[in-house]
Write a protein that holds these residues in place. Structure first.
Motif, short mmCIF file in Angstrom:
data_model
loop_
_atom_site.label_atom_id
_atom_site.label_comp_id
_atom_site.label_asym_id
_atom_site.label_seq_id
_atom_site.Cartn_x
_atom_site.Cartn_y
_atom_site.Cartn_z
N MET A 1 0.85 -1.20 0.00
CA MET A 1 0.00 0.00 0.00
C MET A 1 0.88 1.24 0.00
SD MET A 1 -2.88 -1.13 2.80
CE MET A 1 -3.90 0.28 2.48
N ALA A 2 0.49 2.21 -0.79
CA ALA A 2 1.23 3.48 -0.83
C ALA A 2 1.06 4.22 0.49
CB ALA A 2 0.72 4.33 -1.99
N PRO A 3 1.99 5.14 0.84
CA PRO A 3 1.88 5.86 2.11
C PRO A 3 0.53 6.52 2.32
CG PRO A 3 4.01 6.25 1.10
CD PRO A 3 3.21 5.48 0.10
N THR A 4 -0.04 7.13 1.29
CA THR A 4 -1.40 7.68 1.40
C THR A 4 -2.14 7.39 0.11
OG1 THR A 4 -0.66 9.85 0.62
CG2 THR A 4 -0.74 9.51 2.99
N ARG A 5 -3.31 6.79 0.23
CA ARG A 5 -4.12 6.47 -0.95
C ARG A 5 -5.55 6.88 -0.71
NH1 ARG A 5 -3.07 0.35 -1.98
NH2 ARG A 5 -5.18 0.60 -2.78
N PHE A 6 -5.74 8.06 -0.16
CA PHE A 6 -7.10 8.54 0.06
C PHE A 6 -7.76 8.82 -1.29
CE2 PHE A 6 -5.14 10.10 4.13
CZ PHE A 6 -5.86 9.23 4.95
N SER A 7 -9.04 8.52 -1.36
CA SER A 7 -9.79 8.81 -2.59
C SER A 7 -10.02 10.31 -2.75
CB SER A 7 -11.14 8.10 -2.55
OG SER A 7 -10.98 6.70 -2.49
N HIS A 8 -10.10 11.01 -1.62
CA HIS A 8 -10.36 12.45 -1.63
C HIS A 8 -9.38 13.13 -0.68
CE1 HIS A 8 -14.11 10.46 -2.79
NE2 HIS A 8 -14.37 11.54 -3.51
N GLY A 9 -8.74 14.19 -1.14
CA GLY A 9 -7.83 14.93 -0.29
C GLY A 9 -8.58 15.73 0.77
N LEU A 10 -7.84 16.24 1.75
CA LEU A 10 -8.48 17.00 2.82
C LEU A 10 -9.17 18.25 2.30
CD1 LEU A 10 -9.01 17.15 5.85
CD2 LEU A 10 -6.82 18.34 6.11
N ASP A 11 -8.59 18.91 1.32
CA ASP A 11 -9.22 20.10 0.75
C ASP A 11 -10.56 19.74 0.11
OD1 ASP A 11 -7.21 21.74 1.59
OD2 ASP A 11 -6.16 21.77 -0.34
N ALA A 12 -10.61 18.59 -0.56
CA ALA A 12 -11.86 18.15 -1.18
C ALA A 12 -12.92 17.85 -0.13
CB ALA A 12 -11.62 16.91 -2.05
N LEU A 13 -12.50 17.25 0.99
CA LEU A 13 -13.45 16.98 2.08
C LEU A 13 -13.98 18.27 2.67
CD1 LEU A 13 -11.72 14.02 3.99
CD2 LEU A 13 -13.55 13.90 2.28
N LYS A 14 -13.10 19.26 2.82
CA LYS A 14 -13.54 20.56 3.35
C LYS A 14 -14.52 21.23 2.40
CE LYS A 14 -9.54 21.61 6.28
NZ LYS A 14 -8.41 22.55 6.54
N THR A 15 -14.24 21.13 1.11
CA THR A 15 -15.14 21.73 0.12
C THR A 15 -16.52 21.07 0.18
OG1 THR A 15 -13.31 22.31 -1.35
CG2 THR A 15 -15.51 22.12 -2.34
N LEU A 16 -16.53 19.74 0.30
CA LEU A 16 -17.80 19.01 0.39
C LEU A 16 -18.59 19.44 1.62
CD1 LEU A 16 -19.67 16.75 -0.68
CD2 LEU A 16 -18.33 15.15 0.72
N ALA A 17 -17.92 19.53 2.76
CA ALA A 17 -18.60 19.95 3.99
C ALA A 17 -19.11 21.38 3.86
CB ALA A 17 -17.65 19.82 5.18
N SER A 18 -18.30 22.25 3.27
CA SER A 18 -18.71 23.64 3.09
C SER A 18 -19.92 23.75 2.17
CB SER A 18 -17.54 24.45 2.52
OG SER A 18 -17.89 25.79 2.32
N ASP A 19 -19.93 22.96 1.08
CA ASP A 19 -21.07 22.98 0.16
C ASP A 19 -22.34 22.50 0.85
OD1 ASP A 19 -19.40 23.87 -1.83
OD2 ASP A 19 -19.21 21.91 -2.83
#
Length: 408
Positions: free
Chosen positions: A1-19
């Motif tokens: 497994m790669a060190p980080t393999r998130f489907s969505h970055g933290l900025d994308a999660l913040k944008t989703l929550a903000s929307d």
């Protein structure tokens, strides 16, 4: 497994929550909160030297809480598409409009929010190829079998690595998030002798893989615990001291936390209701914003339960506590759930070891330990230095002066 393999970055999660917040306000919410999260991991289990399961997991979630005045609604989804986000917000609003008003409902007060959170060093991704995970699990289990020929079977050894992150936002202008990780090695084996079989296990869990114990050490200790329980016997009913080994002492500490948590207190479902300044002495409760309002008190920021709770012990390790106890029961396993938080009555099936003269004499099984939690907490004679972290709590073994031990 790669060190980080998130489907969505933290900025994308913040944008989703903000929307989600923006849509909630547009549709008439007077206040709102949104949390978006994304995680991944793998778990490998080996049994008797053969791979039993290889599991990969990938999880994501958007949870939305809205308020329409003093009415609250909540909904969630695993779909991050814009249409799904809007549908989730609107579902929460529909629920809120059909919910009774609650004067204590609402977001945490703005002054209670952490505006500059610290980096707690919680994220240590494990770049673990599945082939290496299999090797680790096999080495763990093999150490138990290598220990003694009486270790005859296994429930398996597992290696798990999990990584996730989240973003939390609300209409008070709060927007924060961070990544975290948790990695585990576990082993459970069965020992047999003269027709009797006994099972025991051990596991270690850490944020960083570098802090995990050696897999061979985990398996060896699981095997030693199973072997030590062979030739268990029953005992007669007696009043005697009881020493909770650190893993089960953690369970006792969790029961205390439940008894002093706001949800149980405002529902009058705790034997420690109205006990501040009493009983040995109780100095505070675990309160979130809602439960604090219900009780007319100030929040302790504990809406999600206890976090990183440490019970400080004395200087005695487990052998020292056994010597201090002199004669009594060392409990290493609790069975079933016989706790009445309203009355404090406590009755659990148990297994462990009988102690005489400050030394373990023989293993015991098919017994029940009973008492009242109020009396038990008042009669804590010692807390050990053998601290162990399990989940969000860290504590050593706990010695209770006297309980009823029911046997034959």
């Amino acid at each position: 497994m790669a060190p980080t393999r998130f489907s969505h970055g933290l900025d994308a999660l913040k944008t989703l929550a903000s929307d989600a917040l923006a849509h909630a306000r547009e549709k008439g919410a007077s206040a709102c909160e949104a949390e978006s999260s994304d995680g991944y991991g793998q778990t490998v289990t080996v049994r008797k030297g053969e791979v039993e399961t290889i599991e990969y997991n990938r999880d994501k979630s958007l949870a939305v809480t809205v308020y329409v005045g003093k009415r609250k609604g909540h909904a969630s989804t695993a779909d991050f598409a814009p249409r799904a986000m809007r549908d989730t917000v609107e579902a929460a609003l529909t629920i809120a409009r059909f919910t009774a008003e609650d004067e204590c409902a609402g977001l945490a007060d703005p002054e209670e929010l952490a505006r500059d959170p610290q980096d707690l060093d919680l994220f240590h991704p494990w770049d673990l190829p599945v082939e290496r995970a299999i090797e680790i699990a096999k080495a763990c289990e093999a150490a138990a079998f290598r220990l003694d020929k009486r270790v005859v079977n296994s429930e398996g050894a597992s290696v798990s690595c999990q990584q996730w992150h989240f973003a939390l936002a609300n209409s008070h202008g709060f927007m924060e998030g961070f990544p975290t990780s948790r990695h585990t090695i576990s082993c459970a084996v069965i020992a047999a002798e003269d027709g009797q079989m006994q099972r025991d296990d051990w596991y270690v869990s850490q944020r960083s893989p570098e802090d995990l114990a050696r897999p061979e050490g985990v398996g060896d200790y699981a095997g030693r615990r199973a072997l030590a329980r062979l030739r268990s016997r029953k005992i007669g009913t007696v009043q005697a001291p009881v020493l909770f080994e650190a893993p089960v002492a953690n369970d006792l500490l969790a029961t205390f936390v439940s008894a002093v948590s706001g949800g149980n207190l405002y529902r009058k479902a705790s034997f420690l209701l109205d006990s501040l300044g009493k009983d040995g002495v109780l100095r505070g409760y675990f309160l979130g914003s809602y439960s604090a309002r219900k009780l007319g008190m100030k929040t302790t920021g504990s809406a999600g339960g206890n976090h990183n709770l440490i019970l400080h012990g004395g200087e005695l390790d487990l052998p020292g506590l056994i010597r201090k106890m002199g004669r009594g029961l060392l409990v290493t396993e609790l069975i079933g759930f016989g706790v009445n938080l309203v009355t404090g009555d406590y009755s659990r099936g148990a297994a462990g070891y009988w102690v005489e003269g400050g030394e373990i004499r023989y293993p015991v099984e098919e017994i029940t330990i009973a008492g009242n939690l109020r009396d038990m907490f008042r009669s804590v004679a010692a807390i050990g230095a053998d601290k162990l972290t399990r989940g969000s709590r860290t504590c050593g073994s706990i010695l209770i002066e006297e309980m009823t031990i029911a046997g034959n």
